[in-house]
Design an enzyme around this catalytic site. Structure first.
Site, PDB file in Angstrom:
ATOM      1  N   ASP A  10       0.846  -1.210   0.000  1.00 50.19           N
ATOM      2  CA  ASP A  10       0.000   0.000   0.000  1.00 50.19           C
ATOM      3  C   ASP A  10       0.879   1.257   0.000  1.00 50.19           C
ATOM      4  O   ASP A  10       0.857   2.031   0.943  1.00 50.19           O
ATOM      5  CB  ASP A  10      -0.956  -0.010   1.228  1.00 50.19           C
ATOM      6  CG  ASP A  10      -0.229   0.020   2.558  1.00 50.19           C
ATOM      7  OD1 ASP A  10       0.964  -0.390   2.620  1.00 50.19           O
ATOM      8  OD2 ASP A  10      -0.830   0.477   3.554  1.00 50.19           O
ATOM      9  N   ASP A  15       6.850   1.174   1.845  1.00 54.03           N
ATOM     10  CA  ASP A  15       6.486   0.172   0.832  1.00 54.03           C
ATOM     11  C   ASP A  15       7.295   0.405  -0.444  1.00 54.03           C
ATOM     12  O   ASP A  15       7.746  -0.544  -1.099  1.00 54.03           O
ATOM     13  CB  ASP A  15       5.004   0.283   0.439  1.00 54.03           C
ATOM     14  CG  ASP A  15       4.054   0.114   1.603  1.00 54.03           C
ATOM     15  OD1 ASP A  15       3.471  -0.954   1.748  1.00 54.03           O
ATOM     16  OD2 ASP A  15       3.901   1.069   2.384  1.00 54.03           O
ATOM     17  N   ASN A  39      -2.436   2.778   3.586  1.00 56.66           N
ATOM     18  CA  ASN A  39      -1.857   4.101   3.848  1.00 56.66           C
ATOM     19  C   ASN A  39      -2.668   5.212   3.180  1.00 56.66           C
ATOM     20  O   ASN A  39      -2.761   6.317   3.677  1.00 56.66           O
ATOM     21  CB  ASN A  39      -0.412   4.163   3.337  1.00 56.66           C
ATOM     22  CG  ASN A  39       0.535   3.399   4.239  1.00 56.66           C
ATOM     23  OD1 ASN A  39       0.361   3.386   5.455  1.00 56.66           O
ATOM     24  ND2 ASN A  39       1.521   2.759   3.645  1.00 56.66           N
ATOM     25  N   THR A 123       2.962  -5.947   2.753  1.00 57.40           N
ATOM     26  CA  THR A 123       3.477  -4.809   3.520  1.00 57.40           C
ATOM     27  C   THR A 123       2.367  -3.793   3.799  1.00 57.40           C
ATOM     28  O   THR A 123       2.652  -2.633   4.095  1.00 57.40           O
ATOM     29  CB  THR A 123       4.651  -4.137   2.777  1.00 57.40           C
ATOM     30  OG1 THR A 123       4.173  -3.638   1.523  1.00 57.40           O
ATOM     31  CG2 THR A 123       5.807  -5.095   2.550  1.00 57.40           C
ATOM     32  N   PHE A 164      -0.555  -0.365  12.707  1.00 55.48           N
ATOM     33  CA  PHE A 164      -1.468   0.109  11.663  1.00 55.48           C
ATOM     34  C   PHE A 164      -1.993  -1.006  10.738  1.00 55.48           C
ATOM     35  O   PHE A 164      -3.202  -1.140  10.541  1.00 55.48           O
ATOM     36  CB  PHE A 164      -0.776   1.208  10.837  1.00 55.48           C
ATOM     37  CG  PHE A 164      -1.629   1.760   9.730  1.00 55.48           C
ATOM     38  CD1 PHE A 164      -2.628   2.681   9.987  1.00 55.48           C
ATOM     39  CD2 PHE A 164      -1.431   1.351   8.414  1.00 55.48           C
ATOM     40  CE1 PHE A 164      -3.425   3.185   8.968  1.00 55.48           C
ATOM     41  CE2 PHE A 164      -2.217   1.850   7.388  1.00 55.48           C
ATOM     42  CZ  PHE A 164      -3.222   2.768   7.668  1.00 55.48           C
ATOM     43  N   ASN A 165      -1.092  -1.791  10.129  1.00 51.34           N
ATOM     44  CA  ASN A 165      -1.538  -2.751   9.106  1.00 51.34           C
ATOM     45  C   ASN A 165      -2.541  -3.760   9.661  1.00 51.34           C
ATOM     46  O   ASN A 165      -3.493  -4.143   8.971  1.00 51.34           O
ATOM     47  CB  ASN A 165      -0.344  -3.526   8.527  1.00 51.34           C
ATOM     48  CG  ASN A 165       0.513  -2.671   7.622  1.00 51.34           C
ATOM     49  OD1 ASN A 165       0.067  -1.632   7.136  1.00 51.34           O
ATOM     50  ND2 ASN A 165       1.752  -3.095   7.408  1.00 51.34           N
ATOM     51  N   HIS A 237       9.994   0.104   8.077  1.00 45.44           N
ATOM     52  CA  HIS A 237       9.152  -1.045   8.436  1.00 45.44           C
ATOM     53  C   HIS A 237       9.122  -2.104   7.323  1.00 45.44           C
ATOM     54  O   HIS A 237       9.520  -3.244   7.504  1.00 45.44           O
ATOM     55  CB  HIS A 237       7.707  -0.601   8.659  1.00 45.44           C
ATOM     56  CG  HIS A 237       7.501   0.470   9.674  1.00 45.44           C
ATOM     57  ND1 HIS A 237       7.567   0.237  11.016  1.00 45.44           N
ATOM     58  CD2 HIS A 237       7.183   1.785   9.536  1.00 45.44           C
ATOM     59  CE1 HIS A 237       7.302   1.352  11.677  1.00 45.44           C
ATOM     60  NE2 HIS A 237       7.071   2.316  10.801  1.00 45.44           N
ATOM     61  N   ASP A 238       8.560  -1.706   6.185  1.00 48.86           N
ATOM     62  CA  ASP A 238       8.245  -2.699   5.144  1.00 48.86           C
ATOM     63  C   ASP A 238       9.474  -3.376   4.534  1.00 48.86           C
ATOM     64  O   ASP A 238       9.424  -4.582   4.240  1.00 48.86           O
ATOM     65  CB  ASP A 238       7.376  -2.053   4.051  1.00 48.86           C
ATOM     66  CG  ASP A 238       6.027  -1.627   4.601  1.00 48.86           C
ATOM     67  OD1 ASP A 238       5.610  -2.164   5.643  1.00 48.86           O
ATOM     68  OD2 ASP A 238       5.389  -0.746   3.992  1.00 48.86           O
TER      69      ASP A 238
HETATM   70  C1  BDR Z   1       3.063   0.121   8.583  1.00 45.01           C
HETATM   71  O1  BDR Z   1       2.005   1.043   8.366  1.00 45.01           O
HETATM   72  C2  BDR Z   1       2.279   1.853   7.249  1.00 45.01           C
HETATM   73  O2  BDR Z   1       2.178   3.205   7.588  1.00 45.01           O
HETATM   74  C3  BDR Z   1       3.658   1.500   6.762  1.00 45.01           C
HETATM   75  O3  BDR Z   1       3.691   1.478   5.349  1.00 45.01           O
HETATM   76  C4  BDR Z   1       3.921   0.131   7.341  1.00 45.01           C
HETATM   77  O4  BDR Z   1       3.488  -0.888   6.466  1.00 45.01           O
HETATM   78  C5  BDR Z   1       3.776   0.472   9.858  1.00 45.01           C
HETATM   79  O5  BDR Z   1       2.911   0.396  10.948  1.00 45.01           O
HETATM   80 CA    CA Z   2       2.912  -0.446   4.153  1.00 40.07          CA
END
Ligand code: BDR
Ligand code: CA
Length: 308
Positions: A10, A15, A39, A123, A164-165, A237-238
């Site tokens: 996303d 990403d 996102n 991701t 978040f994800n 993160h991703d």
């Molecule tokens: C995740 O949430 C999104 O904002 C980032 O792309 C990552 O996948 C981090 O919590």
């Molecule tokens: Ca992401």
């Protein structure tokens, strides 16, 4: 032999870097890219994926998937990623066109046709992956592993309990974690240790390469958000979920049982990690806790040398 993978994303600043890392790797054969709402809206995450890939000269099938989570309204993250979902660099309009096929069809078909088992690298929210597994459960046999960015053992980033994800689509996450497919969970425990610092962003810029400069501009924007919260750098993160597939030795994991909270008053979207093995249940995930940060940053730098 290169590992066949599908990246479900996303974009999203991190990403975008995950995509560039995967396509630069000699260890991976990226069969397709699928996009999901997260996102930003699906329309924007699809456009962003096409923009980044085209900018880097990558040709691959890019298929749009779910515009919303399985059972909930969409949550987006403009605070982190801007109105476009990829604020910072200016992208010329992409010449790449989205696939006529949908994400689920592409995932299912790719897994079916592949001689070797396919690794999925999600991701973003897990909506597309869950839909593929529910509609075509037989593809589980053809999936080597799911290396995902999501969740946290200790503390969330969108609520006190949830990352978040997973928060965006906990029902989808529950289907994925309950699928029986081996999972590598790159959650906040590891990704907050996978930060890129300002001087390293400058190193990227000084490479004088078009794509590395674009990544530095992405990180300028991403870094501003994180500095407001006291981060020294930007958590990548991703790219951790990709890095684990390329070089698992770089990331320390523990085999643990993970459930997804779908109905808590304060904890919806939490990955409930049985860290002390209290439940004595099957260990359904390799949960990542630490990373060799310098090796990881070097991997990112090396990846950039594959592009103009
Ligand atoms: C995740 O949430 C999104 O904002 C980032 O792309 C990552 O996948 C981090 O919590
Ligand atoms: Ca992401």
């Amino acid at each position: 032999m290169k590992k066949p993978v599908i990246i479900d994303c996303d974009p999203g600043h991190d990403d975008a870097i995950a995509l560039l890392l995967a396509f630069a790797s000699d260890a991976l054969d990226v069969k397709a890219v699928t996009t999901v709402a997260g996102n930003q809206t699906l329309e924007k995450t699809l456009r962003n994926a096409l923009n980044v890939l085209d900018f880097a000269g990558i040709e691959v099938e890019v298929a749009a998937g779910a515009a919303k989570p399985l059972m909930r309204d969409l949550i987006i993250a403009p605070e982190v990623h801007g109105e476009s979902g990829l604020d910072g660099p200016a992208f010329p309009p992409s010449k790449l066109k989205p696939s006529k096929r949908g994400a689920v069809e592409v995932i299912v078909d790719t897994v079916r046709k592949s001689d070797a088992k396919v690794t999925l690298i999600p991701t973003g929210p897990l909506t597309n992956i869950a839909m593929a597994l529910i509609s075509h459960p037989e593809i589980k046999e053809g999936i080597e592993r799911i290396s995902l960015m999501g969740g946290a053992c200790f503390g969330g980033n969108w609520t006190p309990a949830a990352e978040f994800n997973i928060l965006v689509d906990p029902e989808a996450a529950s289907i994925v974690f309950g699928s029986g497919i081996p999972i590598t969970m790159c959650g906040l425990d590891v990704t907050h240790r996978a930060q890129i610092y300002e001087d390293e962003v400058e190193t990227l810029r000084k490479m004088n390469r078009k794509v590395a400069t674009m990544v530095a501009e992405l990180l300028d924007f991403f870094g501003k958000f994180h500095s407001r919260f006291g981060f020294k750098g930007s958590p990548l993160h991703d790219p951790c979920a990709v890095a684990w597939v390329i070089d698992p030795g770089m990331i320390a994991t523990r085999k643990l049982h993970v459930d997804i909270e779908t109905s808590g008053e304060f904890t919806t979207g939490a990955t409930v990690v049985d860290y002390y093995n209290v439940l004595k249940k099957d260990k359904n995930a390799d949960v990542a806790f630490d990373i060799d940060r310098e090796r990881f940053i070097k991997m990112i730098f090396d990846a950039m040398k594959h592009y103009d």
